[in-house]
Design a protein around this motif. Structure first.
Motif, PDB file in Angstrom:
ATOM      1  N   VAL A  89       0.827  -1.219   0.000  1.00  0.00           N
ATOM      2  CA  VAL A  89       0.000   0.000   0.000  1.00  0.00           C
ATOM      3  C   VAL A  89       0.862   1.271   0.000  1.00  0.00           C
ATOM      4  CG1 VAL A  89      -1.702   1.310   1.326  1.00  0.00           C
ATOM      5  CG2 VAL A  89      -2.067  -1.116   0.900  1.00  0.00           C
ATOM      6  N   PRO A  90       1.933   1.347   0.818  1.00  0.00           N
ATOM      7  CA  PRO A  90       2.787   2.553   0.710  1.00  0.00           C
ATOM      8  C   PRO A  90       3.344   2.743  -0.699  1.00  0.00           C
ATOM      9  CG  PRO A  90       3.329   1.329   2.700  1.00  0.00           C
ATOM     10  CD  PRO A  90       2.345   0.487   1.945  1.00  0.00           C
ATOM     11  N   GLU A  91       3.729   1.657  -1.347  1.00  0.00           N
ATOM     12  CA  GLU A  91       4.275   1.780  -2.704  1.00  0.00           C
ATOM     13  C   GLU A  91       3.243   2.315  -3.684  1.00  0.00           C
ATOM     14  OE1 GLU A  91       6.885  -2.127  -2.963  1.00  0.00           O
ATOM     15  OE2 GLU A  91       6.809  -1.072  -4.878  1.00  0.00           O
ATOM     16  N   ILE A  92       2.021   1.803  -3.594  1.00  0.00           N
ATOM     17  CA  ILE A  92       1.016   2.211  -4.586  1.00  0.00           C
ATOM     18  C   ILE A  92       0.740   3.709  -4.448  1.00  0.00           C
ATOM     19  CG2 ILE A  92      -1.299   1.895  -3.514  1.00  0.00           C
ATOM     20  CD1 ILE A  92      -0.245   0.330  -6.791  1.00  0.00           C
ATOM     21  N   PHE A  93       0.707   4.195  -3.215  1.00  0.00           N
ATOM     22  CA  PHE A  93       0.420   5.624  -3.033  1.00  0.00           C
ATOM     23  C   PHE A  93       1.651   6.514  -3.259  1.00  0.00           C
ATOM     24  CE2 PHE A  93      -3.382   3.944  -0.980  1.00  0.00           C
ATOM     25  CZ  PHE A  93      -4.339   4.767  -1.563  1.00  0.00           C
ATOM     26  N   ASN A  94       2.827   6.025  -2.856  1.00  0.00           N
ATOM     27  CA  ASN A  94       4.014   6.877  -2.974  1.00  0.00           C
ATOM     28  C   ASN A  94       4.699   6.769  -4.333  1.00  0.00           C
ATOM     29  OD1 ASN A  94       3.537   7.735  -0.393  1.00  0.00           O
ATOM     30  ND2 ASN A  94       5.143   6.507   0.555  1.00  0.00           N
ATOM     31  N   TYR A  95       5.017   5.535  -4.738  1.00  0.00           N
ATOM     32  CA  TYR A  95       5.824   5.362  -5.952  1.00  0.00           C
ATOM     33  C   TYR A  95       4.986   5.482  -7.219  1.00  0.00           C
ATOM     34  CZ  TYR A  95       9.103   3.105  -2.675  1.00  0.00           C
ATOM     35  OH  TYR A  95       9.916   2.803  -1.625  1.00  0.00           O
ATOM     36  N   TRP A  96       3.710   5.185  -7.124  1.00  0.00           N
ATOM     37  CA  TRP A  96       2.858   5.221  -8.311  1.00  0.00           C
ATOM     38  C   TRP A  96       2.031   6.493  -8.385  1.00  0.00           C
ATOM     39  CZ3 TRP A  96       3.205   2.020 -12.408  1.00  0.00           C
ATOM     40  CH2 TRP A  96       4.122   0.968 -12.254  1.00  0.00           C
ATOM     41  N   LEU A  97       1.187   6.702  -7.372  1.00  0.00           N
ATOM     42  CA  LEU A  97       0.289   7.858  -7.439  1.00  0.00           C
ATOM     43  C   LEU A  97       1.029   9.180  -7.225  1.00  0.00           C
ATOM     44  CD1 LEU A  97      -2.605   8.904  -7.672  1.00  0.00           C
ATOM     45  CD2 LEU A  97      -2.865   8.510  -5.223  1.00  0.00           C
ATOM     46  N   GLN A  98       1.693   9.297  -6.100  1.00  0.00           N
ATOM     47  CA  GLN A  98       2.366  10.567  -5.777  1.00  0.00           C
ATOM     48  C   GLN A  98       3.476  10.884  -6.768  1.00  0.00           C
ATOM     49  OE1 GLN A  98       2.934  12.063  -1.508  1.00  0.00           O
ATOM     50  NE2 GLN A  98       4.908  11.149  -1.979  1.00  0.00           N
ATOM     51  N   ALA A  99       4.090   9.839  -7.314  1.00  0.00           N
ATOM     52  CA  ALA A  99       5.193  10.031  -8.250  1.00  0.00           C
ATOM     53  C   ALA A  99       4.717  10.499  -9.627  1.00  0.00           C
ATOM     54  CB  ALA A  99       5.982   8.725  -8.383  1.00  0.00           C
ATOM     55  N   GLY A 100       3.408  10.551  -9.831  1.00  0.00           N
ATOM     56  CA  GLY A 100       2.895  11.063 -11.105  1.00  0.00           C
ATOM     57  C   GLY A 100       2.788  10.012 -12.190  1.00  0.00           C
ATOM     58  N   ARG A 101       2.732   8.746 -11.812  1.00  0.00           N
ATOM     59  CA  ARG A 101       2.623   7.679 -12.808  1.00  0.00           C
ATOM     60  C   ARG A 101       1.183   7.352 -13.184  1.00  0.00           C
ATOM     61  NH1 ARG A 101       7.356   4.984 -13.655  1.00  0.00           N
ATOM     62  NH2 ARG A 101       9.011   5.524 -12.208  1.00  0.00           N
ATOM     63  N   VAL A 102       0.224   8.053 -12.600  1.00  0.00           N
ATOM     64  CA  VAL A 102      -1.190   7.753 -12.872  1.00  0.00           C
ATOM     65  C   VAL A 102      -1.778   8.834 -13.780  1.00  0.00           C
ATOM     66  CG1 VAL A 102      -3.475   7.548 -11.819  1.00  0.00           C
ATOM     67  CG2 VAL A 102      -1.484   6.487 -10.718  1.00  0.00           C
ATOM     68  N   ASP A 103      -2.309   8.398 -14.933  1.00  0.00           N
ATOM     69  CA  ASP A 103      -2.901   9.347 -15.878  1.00  0.00           C
ATOM     70  C   ASP A 103      -4.285   9.804 -15.427  1.00  0.00           C
ATOM     71  OD1 ASP A 103      -0.736   9.065 -17.713  1.00  0.00           O
ATOM     72  OD2 ASP A 103      -1.604   7.168 -18.412  1.00  0.00           O
ATOM     73  N   VAL A 104      -5.095   8.829 -15.052  1.00  0.00           N
ATOM     74  CA  VAL A 104      -6.500   9.136 -14.728  1.00  0.00           C
ATOM     75  C   VAL A 104      -6.865   8.526 -13.379  1.00  0.00           C
ATOM     76  CG1 VAL A 104      -8.906   8.750 -15.392  1.00  0.00           C
ATOM     77  CG2 VAL A 104      -7.197   9.216 -17.153  1.00  0.00           C
ATOM     78  N   GLY A 105      -7.438   9.344 -12.528  1.00  0.00           N
ATOM     79  CA  GLY A 105      -8.049   8.844 -11.300  1.00  0.00           C
ATOM     80  C   GLY A 105      -9.543   8.727 -11.547  1.00  0.00           C
TER      81      GLY A 105
END
Lengths: 286, 268
Positions: free
Chosen positions: B91-107
C-alpha cells in the motif's frame, strides 16, 4: 523472537487494556480470529488502528473494546455501512468513540515512519481538504531544500500489531503472498507483534508477490486455520461475500448484534468453535 | 438510431445506469494508467478494457498494478485483482511510488456528493462532530484527486448528490474555482469530467464550474436542472451521447452476469 503459542495465551500476554492496537490486512488476510479473542478477553480502552476498520472493528467497537479509532475508510466493502461504527460516532453507543481520521496515503506513510523509527512522514496530500481542520495529526511542513509546502503526519507505533498470514516455518519466519497491503509496516512499526497463520510448514516455498517477515520481528505465532474468515487467504479459501452481506442486518440492530456476539463469540472457546457455531447457522459458506 | 463506426449498430433498449457506465468507459483512452475506485468506476474501467482500451493499466489501491479481473471485484482487495496483475505492491508503494510520483494518468472516482467545482464529500453529512450521516471516509480519494494527472468522477444525478454546498471537503476538485488548484499547489489537473446517468459535465475552462455539455439519449436539460442542487450551467448547444453499441452493451452485461454468478457461487 517468535514462539508458537495458543492465541488465548498470546493475547493475554501481549494485548493489554489501554493499548494502541493495529489489526491489519487490506481486504485480504483480515485477522478475525485475533479480534474475537480480544473481545472474548474483554479488553477495554483500546485505541484501535486500522486503515479499513471492516467487520472486526465494527464488532470490537460494538462490544465496547475501543476508546478511540484511527482509520481511513470505515465501510462494509461492497455492502454499505458499518452500523456499530456509525452508532458509536452518531449516538455514542455503547460509548463515545474518539476518531482520528486520515486518508489511506496518510495512514500508509504513518506506518512507514513508524517502521523507520522516524517521528513523522511527509506526503503530498490533504491540501485543500477539510481533513486537517478535524484531524490534529495532519500539519503543513516546508521542505528545507525546495521550499515546497507538504503535509506531515506523525509515525504510528502501535503497542501491538496483529496480522494473519498464510504460513510460518518451524523457526517462526512468516510468509504472506498475494495482496500484502500494509502488514509488513504494521508489524515493523509495532512494539509487539502477533501473527496468526493458516499453518506451520517445515520450509517456506516461494509464491508470487511473497513477503517474508523474519522471526525476529515477531513475538508470537498462533495457528488459526480460516482465521481470516470472512476475508480470504490466497491459496486457502476465497472471500465469503455472503457473510459480509449477512452482517449488515446483524450489525444494524443493537440487540441482534449483542445476541449474535453473545452466542457465537463470547459463547465459544476459540475460533474453531466459533466457525462451527456460525456454520451451523448457515453463515459460513466458504 | 445512431450507429457506431467501429462496432456496428446501436443497441435497442438499455438502462440509464448502463448508459452512464458506457459513457464513462469511453473516457479512457487505450494505454491509460488508471487508478480505479470500487463500484461504478471499476465497472466502467473494466468495460473500457473489454472494448476499446485493452491496454489500459488498472491500478487498485490494495496494491495491484495492471489488474485484469474477469469479474468485477466487490472489494478493493479481492483476489481476482491480484491473480493476473502485472505486479502486486504494498500500500505505501502504490500511493508513494505510483500515485504521488505522477505515474497515474486518470483517477477514476465515485462519490457520495460533489459540488459545482467537482469537490468531493465522502466523510459526513451535517456537522462533523455530531453528523447526521457518518459516511465511510476518505480512503484513497484525497491523494488520487491531488496527484492523478486528471480525474473522472461518476455519480448518479440526484439533488442530494450534486449539492450546492458540501458538509465536508474530503477530496479537492477545483476548490473555489478558477486557478484554485494552482494556488494550492496541486500537481494534477483535477476533474475533467463528471459522468452522470443524465449526461456529462465538464469544467468551464475559466471558472472551472461544472457545466452540462452532453446529454444522454432521452435526458433533457430540464431534468438535469431538477436533479442538480445548484443552478446548473448548461452549454449553449449541449451535445448528445452516442447510445451504447450492441457490443458495449453485450460486454457490459456479460461482465455483470459473470460477476453475479461468481457472487452467487460464493453463497451456494
Amino acid at each position: 523472537m517468535a514462539h508458537v503459542a495458543d492465541l488465548r495465551e498470546a493475547t493475554a500476554e501481549l494485548v493489554r487494556d489501554g493499548d494502541s492496537v493495529a489489526l491489519e490486512g487490506f481486504t485480504h488476510l483480515i485477522p478475525t480470529a485475533a479480534a474475537h479473542e480480544i473481545i472474548r478477553q474483554g479488553r477495554k480502552d483500546l485505541t484501535l488502528i486500522r486503515m479499513t476498520p471492516d467487520l472486526i472493528y465494527d464488532q470490537m467497537i460494538g462490544m465496547g473494546c475501543a476508546r478511540k479509532l484511527v482509520f481511513s475508510w470505515g465501510g462494509n466493502p461492497g455492502v454499505g455501512s458499518l452500523h456499530r461504527f456509525r452508532d458509536a460516532v452518531e449516538n455514542d453507543w455503547p460509548a463515545p468513540l474518539e476518531i482520528e481520521e486520515h486518508s489511506h496515503a496518510g495512514m500508509a506513510n504513518r506506518y512507514v515512519a513508524g517502521a523507520s523509527n522516524l517521528p513523522f512522514a511527509v506526503l503530498r496530500g490533504y491540501v485543500g481538504t477539510d481533513l486537517p481542520k478535524v484531524t490534529s495529526t495532519i500539519a503543513p511542513i516546508k521542505c528545507p531544500f525546495t521550499g515546497e509546502e507538504l503535509m506531515a503526519v506523525p509515525a504510528l507505533n502501535p503497542d501491538v500489531s496483529i496480522i494473519h498470514a498464510q504460513q510460518a516455518d518451524g523457526r517462526g519466519n512468516v510468509a504472506i503472498w498475494g495482496i500484502s497491503g500494509i502488514q509488513k509496516e504494521a508489524v515493523l512499526s509495532a512494539r509487539r507483534a502477533i501473527v496468526t497463520v493458516e499453518e506451520v510448514v517445515d520450509e517456506l516455498v516461494p509464491h508470487p508477490f511473497q513477503v517474508v517477515l523474519p522471526a525476529v520481528a515477531i513475538d508470537a505465532i498462533s495457528v488459526e486455520p480460516k482465521g481470516a474468515h470472512p476475508s480470504y487467504a490466497d491459496g486457502y479459501y476465497d472471500r465469503d461475500n455472503s457473510f459480509y452481506e449477512a452482517w449488515d442486518p446483524i450489525g444494524r440492530d443493537r440487540e441482534e448484534f449483542g445476541a449474535w456476539m453473545e452466542e457465537h463469540v463470547l459463547g465459544t472457546e476459540n475460533f474453531g468453535e466459533y466457525l462451527e457455531s456460525v456454520r451451523a447457522k448457515g453463515m459460513v459458506t466458504k | 438510431m445512431t450507429t457506431d463506426g467501429n462496432t456496428g449498430k446501436a443497441a435497442g433498449s438499455y438502462t440509464t445506469d448502463e448508459m452512464m457506465t458506457v459513457a464513462a468507459s469511453r473516457e479512457l483512452a487505450d494505454g491509460t494508467v488508471c487508478f480505479v475506485g470500487i463500484g461504478l468506476p471499476s465497472e466502467a474501467a473494466n468495460l473500457a478494457r473489454a472494448t476499446h482500451a485493452p491496454g489500459c493499466v488498472l491500478i487498485y489501491e490494495s496494491g495491484t498494478v495492471g489488474a485484469k479481473p474477469d469479474v468485477l471485484p466487490l472489494s478493493i482487495g479481492d483476489g481476482v485483482l491480484a491473480e493476473h496483475a502485472d505486479s502486486v505492491v504494498s500500500v505505501p508503494e502504490i500511493f508513494n511510488y505510483w500515485l504521488q510520483a505522477g505515474r497515474v494518468d486518470v483517477g477514476f472516482l465515485g462519490a457520495a456528493q460533489v459540488d459545482r467545482f467537482g469537490n468531493i464529500n465522502t466523510t459526513v453529512v451535517g456537522d462533523y462532530d455530531s453528523p447526521k450521516v457518518r459516511l465511510p471516509g476518505a480512503g484513497g480519494a484525497p491523494e488520487i484527486a491531488t496527484s492523478a494527472k486528471e480525474v473522472i468522477i461518476m455519480l448518479r444525478h440526484r439533488p442530494r448528490a450534486l449539492v450546492e454546498e458540501l458538509s465536508f471537503i474530503t477530496s479537492v476538485g477545483h476548490g473555489t474555482g478558477g486557478n484554485a488548484r494552482e494556488e494550492l499547489g496541486l500537481p494534477g489537473k483535477g476533474p475533467t469530467a463528471l459522468i452522470t446517468d443524465l449526461g456529462v459535465l465538464r469544467p468551464d475552462p475559466e471558472t472551472k464550474e461544472l457545466t452540462l455539455v452532453v446529454l444522454h439519449p432521452g435526458a433533457t436539460v430540464e431534468q438535469a436542472r431538477e436533479a442538480t442542487g445548484w443552478d446548473l450551467k448548461v452549454a449553449v448547444n449541449p451535445g448528445s451521447t452516442e447510445p451504447p453499441t450492441e457490443k458495449e452493451l453485450k460486454l457490459l452485461r456479460e461482465l455483470k452476469a459473470r460477476t453475479e454468478a461468481a457472487r452467487k457461487g460464493t453463497s451456494a
